[in-house]
Design a protein around this motif. Structure first.
Motif, PDB file in Angstrom:
ATOM      1  N   LYS A   6      -6.299   3.387  -7.390  1.00 37.59           N
ATOM      2  CA  LYS A   6      -7.286   3.255  -6.319  1.00 37.59           C
ATOM      3  C   LYS A   6      -7.883   1.849  -6.257  1.00 37.59           C
ATOM      4  O   LYS A   6      -8.290   1.384  -5.191  1.00 37.59           O
ATOM      5  CB  LYS A   6      -8.403   4.287  -6.517  1.00 37.59           C
ATOM      6  N   LYS A  59       0.392   4.051  -2.845  1.00 34.87           N
ATOM      7  CA  LYS A  59       0.129   5.454  -2.494  1.00 34.87           C
ATOM      8  C   LYS A  59       1.068   6.388  -3.260  1.00 34.87           C
ATOM      9  O   LYS A  59       0.654   7.469  -3.706  1.00 34.87           O
ATOM     10  CB  LYS A  59       0.310   5.645  -0.986  1.00 34.87           C
ATOM     11  N   ASP A  77      -0.090   9.293  -5.805  1.00 31.68           N
ATOM     12  CA  ASP A  77       0.333  10.686  -5.601  1.00 31.68           C
ATOM     13  C   ASP A  77       1.182  11.223  -6.751  1.00 31.68           C
ATOM     14  O   ASP A  77       1.645  12.367  -6.701  1.00 31.68           O
ATOM     15  CB  ASP A  77       1.117  10.801  -4.281  1.00 31.68           C
ATOM     16  N   PRO A  91      -6.159   0.824   2.304  1.00 34.63           N
ATOM     17  CA  PRO A  91      -5.505   1.590   3.375  1.00 34.63           C
ATOM     18  C   PRO A  91      -5.534   0.910   4.737  1.00 34.63           C
ATOM     19  O   PRO A  91      -4.665   1.176   5.578  1.00 34.63           O
ATOM     20  CB  PRO A  91      -6.300   2.907   3.388  1.00 34.63           C
ATOM     21  N   TYR A 140      -5.665  -0.176  -3.910  1.00 35.46           N
ATOM     22  CA  TYR A 140      -5.238   0.449  -2.652  1.00 35.46           C
ATOM     23  C   TYR A 140      -6.154   0.032  -1.507  1.00 35.46           C
ATOM     24  O   TYR A 140      -7.358   0.267  -1.548  1.00 35.46           O
ATOM     25  CB  TYR A 140      -5.258   1.972  -2.811  1.00 35.46           C
ATOM     26  N   LYS A 198       0.818  -1.217   0.000  1.00 36.64           N
ATOM     27  CA  LYS A 198       0.000   0.000   0.000  1.00 36.64           C
ATOM     28  C   LYS A 198       0.855   1.272   0.000  1.00 36.64           C
ATOM     29  O   LYS A 198       0.451   2.289  -0.585  1.00 36.64           O
ATOM     30  CB  LYS A 198      -0.960   0.006   1.186  1.00 36.64           C
ATOM     31  N   GLU A 199       2.039   1.240   0.623  1.00 33.08           N
ATOM     32  CA  GLU A 199       2.903   2.425   0.622  1.00 33.08           C
ATOM     33  C   GLU A 199       3.369   2.760  -0.805  1.00 33.08           C
ATOM     34  O   GLU A 199       3.511   3.946  -1.152  1.00 33.08           O
ATOM     35  CB  GLU A 199       4.119   2.208   1.524  1.00 33.08           C
TER      36      GLU A 199
END
Length: 315
Positions: A306, A252, A256, A311, A309, A248-249
């Motif tokens: 997304k 992300k 971004d 979180p 992902y 997930k990191e």
């Protein structure tokens, strides 16, 4: 081979059809490694999520999740799960093909439907369903991106995982794709899918090679170590540092619009959830899900990140 989307639709349809039925309660045992690595932590998260969802939605089905810290512990767990309980199905991600093949065969002999995930058994005839990712595509799709973005020229360094079929397939997909281009692999060594070892290996690469255009780390845990080494070095010429698996990191970063890590390739731990749902579809409505499912490894970009992902997942 089934197509993933087709099967997902089939599974959903079967489950919806079964939701109104008064089926006899059936037990599905899920045996997986404990969360001793980022990827396996994701497997545990998605297995527990699937169990919670299915147990709530389908009173006729009981999904039990058991984690094990070693191959021998997983063998014992299988014995405990099957002792005194009539298992309708077993979903297993085996710690070791060698040690788990016999015990899984024993469960199968009692009539259980067997679904194997990721790491295969020594005897594939034991399984009714096999679910895994596409490791060759992980390497191939990453290489395609680099060939395109670097114009087929440049210096690369590569970090391998642990000497396994998984690592070999990823490397093969990568090397076959850059073959015939002017992309040059300056160095390729094992860092054992470990962030600390990857950090040290990347430091060695940086000290040894004055110009590196891109890094492929084969796995996201290793990529974290690579990125930290680059950051501490202050080197600015490295255009891309890429990994794989779907941490997930890293997802992300892609979401971004990170310039150095703009894409990712998935080998998702959520494949355990796919396997559990397909297994339950077979039990709940006799959906024909036998065979093999190979999940795609499409390039994850800012536009589709997304979808991959999670979180709340530890991975």
């Amino acid at each position: 081979m089934f197509k993933t989307k087709w099967i997902a639709g089939l599974a959903l349809g079967a489950l919806l059809a079964a939701s109104g039925a008064h089926a006899q309660k059936k037990t599905v045992a899920v045996s997986i490694p404990a969360a001793d690595h980022g990827w396996t932590a994701g497997v545990v998260y998605h297995a527990q999520a699937a169990a919670k969802e299915i147990n709530k939605a389908f009173p006729g089905i009981e999904v039990i999740v058991k984690t094990s810290p070693s191959a021998s512990a997983q063998v014992s767990a299988l014995e405990d799960l099957s002792a005194g309980r009539n298992l309708a199905a077993l979903v297993i991600l085996p710690f070791s093909s060698e040690e788990l093949s016999g015990p899984v065969k024993s469960v199968k002999s009692k009539g259980a439907f067997v679904t194997v995930v990721d790491r295969g058994l020594n005897d594939p005839s034991i399984q009714d369903l096999y679910v895994a990712g596409d490791n060759i595509a992980v390497g191939r799709n990453t290489a395609k991106f680099l060939v395109d973005k670097l114009g087929g020229k440049g210096n690369l360094v590569v970090l391998r995982g642990i000497p396994t079929v998984i690592d070999e397939e990823r490397i093969k997909g990568f090397q076959d794709t850059i073959k015939g281009t002017e992309l040059k692999v300056l160095d390729i060594q094992y860092a054992n899918w470990n962030s600390d070892q990857a950090f040290k290996l990347m430091q060695d690469y940086l000290a040894k090679y004055p110009k590196i255009d891109a890094v492929w780390a084969n796995d996201d845990d290793m990529l974290l170590g690579v990125l930290e080494a680059i950051k501490q070095s202050g080197r600015k010429e490295i255009k891309y540092a890429l990994g794989g698996n779907g941490m997930k990191e890293i997802i992300k970063k892609v979401m971004d619009g990170d310039a150095v890590t703009p894409v990712e390739t998935p080998y998702p731990p959520s494949m355990i959830k796919t396997a559990i749902y397909l297994t339950v579809a077979n039990l709940a409505a006799q959906a024909p899900v036998r065979g093999a499912v190979k999940l795609d490894a499409p390039l994850i970009t800012k536009q589709n990140a997304k979808e991959y992902y999670f979180p709340d997942s530890p991975f």
